[in-house]
Every structure is written in structure tokens, then in C-alpha cells.
Design a protein around this motif. Structure first.
Motif, PDB file in Angstrom:
ATOM      1  N   SER A  30       0.829  -1.214   0.000  1.00  0.00           N
ATOM      2  CA  SER A  30       0.000   0.000   0.000  1.00  0.00           C
ATOM      3  C   SER A  30       0.859   1.256   0.000  1.00  0.00           C
ATOM      4  O   SER A  30       0.564   2.231  -0.711  1.00  0.00           O
ATOM      5  CB  SER A  30      -0.926  -0.006   1.218  1.00  0.00           C
ATOM      6  N   SER A  54       1.752   6.509  -6.916  1.00  0.00           N
ATOM      7  CA  SER A  54       0.687   7.416  -7.354  1.00  0.00           C
ATOM      8  C   SER A  54       1.092   8.867  -7.165  1.00  0.00           C
ATOM      9  O   SER A  54       0.746   9.731  -7.981  1.00  0.00           O
ATOM     10  CB  SER A  54      -0.602   7.121  -6.566  1.00  0.00           C
ATOM     11  N   THR A 103      -7.019   9.311  -8.469  1.00  0.00           N
ATOM     12  CA  THR A 103      -7.889   8.199  -8.083  1.00  0.00           C
ATOM     13  C   THR A 103      -7.082   7.041  -7.498  1.00  0.00           C
ATOM     14  O   THR A 103      -7.427   6.488  -6.452  1.00  0.00           O
ATOM     15  CB  THR A 103      -8.687   7.715  -9.300  1.00  0.00           C
ATOM     16  N   ASP A 104      -5.994   6.692  -8.181  1.00  0.00           N
ATOM     17  CA  ASP A 104      -5.131   5.622  -7.668  1.00  0.00           C
ATOM     18  C   ASP A 104      -4.526   6.008  -6.324  1.00  0.00           C
ATOM     19  O   ASP A 104      -4.366   5.149  -5.439  1.00  0.00           O
ATOM     20  CB  ASP A 104      -4.018   5.314  -8.672  1.00  0.00           C
ATOM     21  N   ASN A 161      -5.805   8.032  -3.968  1.00  0.00           N
ATOM     22  CA  ASN A 161      -6.812   7.927  -2.908  1.00  0.00           C
ATOM     23  C   ASN A 161      -7.124   6.475  -2.565  1.00  0.00           C
ATOM     24  O   ASN A 161      -7.334   6.130  -1.397  1.00  0.00           O
ATOM     25  CB  ASN A 161      -8.090   8.659  -3.326  1.00  0.00           C
ATOM     26  N   THR A 162      -7.145   5.616  -3.585  1.00  0.00           N
ATOM     27  CA  THR A 162      -7.364   4.187  -3.328  1.00  0.00           C
ATOM     28  C   THR A 162      -6.215   3.598  -2.515  1.00  0.00           C
ATOM     29  O   THR A 162      -6.422   2.819  -1.573  1.00  0.00           O
ATOM     30  CB  THR A 162      -7.504   3.434  -4.655  1.00  0.00           C
ATOM     31  N   SER A 165      -6.465   4.692   1.122  1.00  0.00           N
ATOM     32  CA  SER A 165      -7.462   3.912   1.856  1.00  0.00           C
ATOM     33  C   SER A 165      -6.915   2.541   2.231  1.00  0.00           C
ATOM     34  O   SER A 165      -7.099   2.072   3.365  1.00  0.00           O
ATOM     35  CB  SER A 165      -8.731   3.766   1.010  1.00  0.00           C
ATOM     36  N   SER A 166      -6.237   1.898   1.296  1.00  0.00           N
ATOM     37  CA  SER A 166      -5.649   0.587   1.583  1.00  0.00           C
ATOM     38  C   SER A 166      -4.570   0.685   2.656  1.00  0.00           C
ATOM     39  O   SER A 166      -4.465  -0.184   3.529  1.00  0.00           O
ATOM     40  CB  SER A 166      -5.052  -0.012   0.308  1.00  0.00           C
TER      41      SER A 166
END
Length: 265
Positions: free
Chosen positions: A183, A190, A244-245, A247-248, A251-252
Motif C-alpha cells: 500500500s 501514485s 484516483t489511484d 486515494n485508493t 485507503s488501503s
């Protein structure tokens, strides 16, 4: 969408993000402290360690002490004399006498066997029938043959549970480490993609301005200017995809460190 092209759509197109500054060491420390699977395995390991201590405690000598101390009162009442006027003095008051009890029991395992020793003493106060009181002693020693056969299986079971708990705890830490690294590296990747996309957008903006100016002077074709606009659109899409990547990945990473709301704070 089945609406008119000129109809306004309630879309939030803002791309808000904030770069996370979290080192790998701190992320792993948080994961080992907050990750629920790691915590469960840690408690299981602690329980197994206490199981070993309990087993070792059973192999130590055990001493039980019991005792009591008090007073005993007894008197012979003459109901006839007590009912006759002038003879009430023949009935005596309650006479309290001390009495006590003390006992000790010692047990010690010897391999699959055990040795027991017990000593008990009673001291009774005088009564109407026993004017001088009484005492009694009891000594008992016993050798119990093969009464601790389960000790061997208990030992093997306790150590097997401890080894299994160690293995599970290490496995959970390894899995948490892999998840955190994956992560965190996605977050960093990113972030680099965002910086690259921003640089490309800024560079293409200048190129488009130059192409537009040269086209106005008929020094460049309109097709070149249009190609620049298309490339700029692609760069903006890459920027949106990178955010987008990012933020993903954030979160992970929050889930991996055991605190999903860490980066929200």
C-alpha cells in the motif's frame, strides 16, 4: 444519461488530495500495534506463554495451610433449681474455653508420581464431660504411583500450543508487513504519477500556446494545434487517474496500519 446536452449535472469535479508523509518504519509500527489480526495472534501468543507458566507451576511443591481459632462455651443448667426461688445461684454462667485447629498439607510431583504429607492438630476446650480438654494429632504420608501420567501430555500440548502461537504471530506480522509495503509503495507511485501528470499538463499548456500563436502567423498547421489539445486532454485524464489511484492506495494503507481514519485526521 437521457438528459439535454445543455442541462446542468450535479457532479463534484473537484480533485482534492493531500500527500501523506508516512515512513515505512512508522507504518509498520502502527500496523503491528493496531492491526486486528496481529493483535489477536499476539494475545494468543501471550495466552500460550501463560500456559507454559501454569504447567511449570504444577510441577512445583504445593503447600496448603488450614486453621481456625475460637472459643467454645458449655454449662449445665438445672431447670428445677432455676425455677426454685433462692436457688438460682446453682446455675453457673457460660464458661468460654479456647480451642483451635491447625493443618498443613504438602504435595510434590515426582515425574508421573506424587508424594503427599499431611499433619493436623486439634485442641478442644474443657467440657462438662471432659474437664481437662483434649488434643489430637494426625500425621499422614502417601506415595501415589502413576497418578500424574497426564503431566507428559500436558507438557507436550503446552509447548505445541506455544510453537503454534509463535508461528501464527510471525505469519500475521509478515502478512501485515507485505500489505503495508504494497500500500505504501502504491501511495508513493501514485504521488510520482501525480507530479508527472502535473508537469506534463503545464508543459503542454505552454506548447499549446506556442502552437496557437504559430498557427495565427501561419507558421504551423491547425492540425498540430489540435493534436496538442488532444494530448493535453490525455494528460489531464492521466492526472485524474493518478489522483484516483492515490486515494485508493491511501485507503488501503489506512486499513493496513489498522486505522482507516488515520489520513482523514
Amino acid at each position: 444519461l437521457g438528459v439535454e446536452p445543455s442541462a446542468p449535472l450535479p457532479l463534484d469535479l473537484r480533485l482534492d488530495y493531500r500527500k501523506a508523509n508516512l515512513s515505512l518504519v512508522k507504518a509498520l509500527e502502527m500496523a503491528f500495534r493496531n492491526n486486528p489480526d496481529v493483535s489477536i495472534k499476539r494475545f494468543a501468543l501471550e495466552s500460550a506463554e501463560w500456559g507454559i507458566k501454569i504447567y511449570k507451576a504444577k510441577k512445583l511443591p504445593r503447600v496448603d495451610l488450614r486453621g481456625s481459632y475460637g472459643v467454645l462455651g458449655e454449662v449445665n443448667k438445672d431447670s428445677i433449681a432455676g425455677a426454685t426461688p433462692g436457688q438460682e445461684h446453682l446455675n453457673q454462667d457460660l464458661d468460654l474455653e479456647k480451642e483451635w485447629f491447625m493443618g498443613v498439607h504438602v504435595g510434590m510431583p515426582v515425574g508421573p508420581n506424587s508424594i503427599e504429607y499431611e499433619q493436623v492438630k486439634h485442641t478442644y476446650g474443657p467440657t462438662v464431660l471432659a474437664l481437662h480438654g483434649s488434643e489430637d494429632w494426625r500425621h499422614k504420608m502417601a506415595f501415589n504411583l502413576l497418578d500424574k501420567l497426564s503431566e507428559r501430555t500436558d507438557e507436550i500440548g503446552a509447548y505445541a500450543t506455544l510453537l503454534q502461537a509463535h508461528s501464527d504471530f510471525k505469519k500475521s506480522k509478515d502478512e501485515a508487513t507485505v500489505q503495508v509495503k504494497d500500500s505504501l509503495y502504491n501511495v508513493r507511485k501514485s504521488s510520482i504519477q501525480i507530479d508527472s501528470a502535473v508537469a506534463k499538463v503545464r508543459y503542454q499548456e505552454k506548447q499549446d500556446e506556442i502552437s496557437k500563436y504559430l498557427a495565427s502567423l501561419q507558421e504551423a498547421s491547425i492540425a498540430t494545434y489540435v493534436e496538442g489539445l488532444i494530448e493535453q486532454a490525455q494528460n489531464r485524464f492521466s492526472f485524474i487517474q493518478a489522483i484516483t489511484d492515490y486515494n485508493t492506495a491511501i485507503s488501503s494503507l489506512g486499513v493496513a496500519v489498522g486505522d482507516p481514519y488515520y489520513f482523514d485526521r
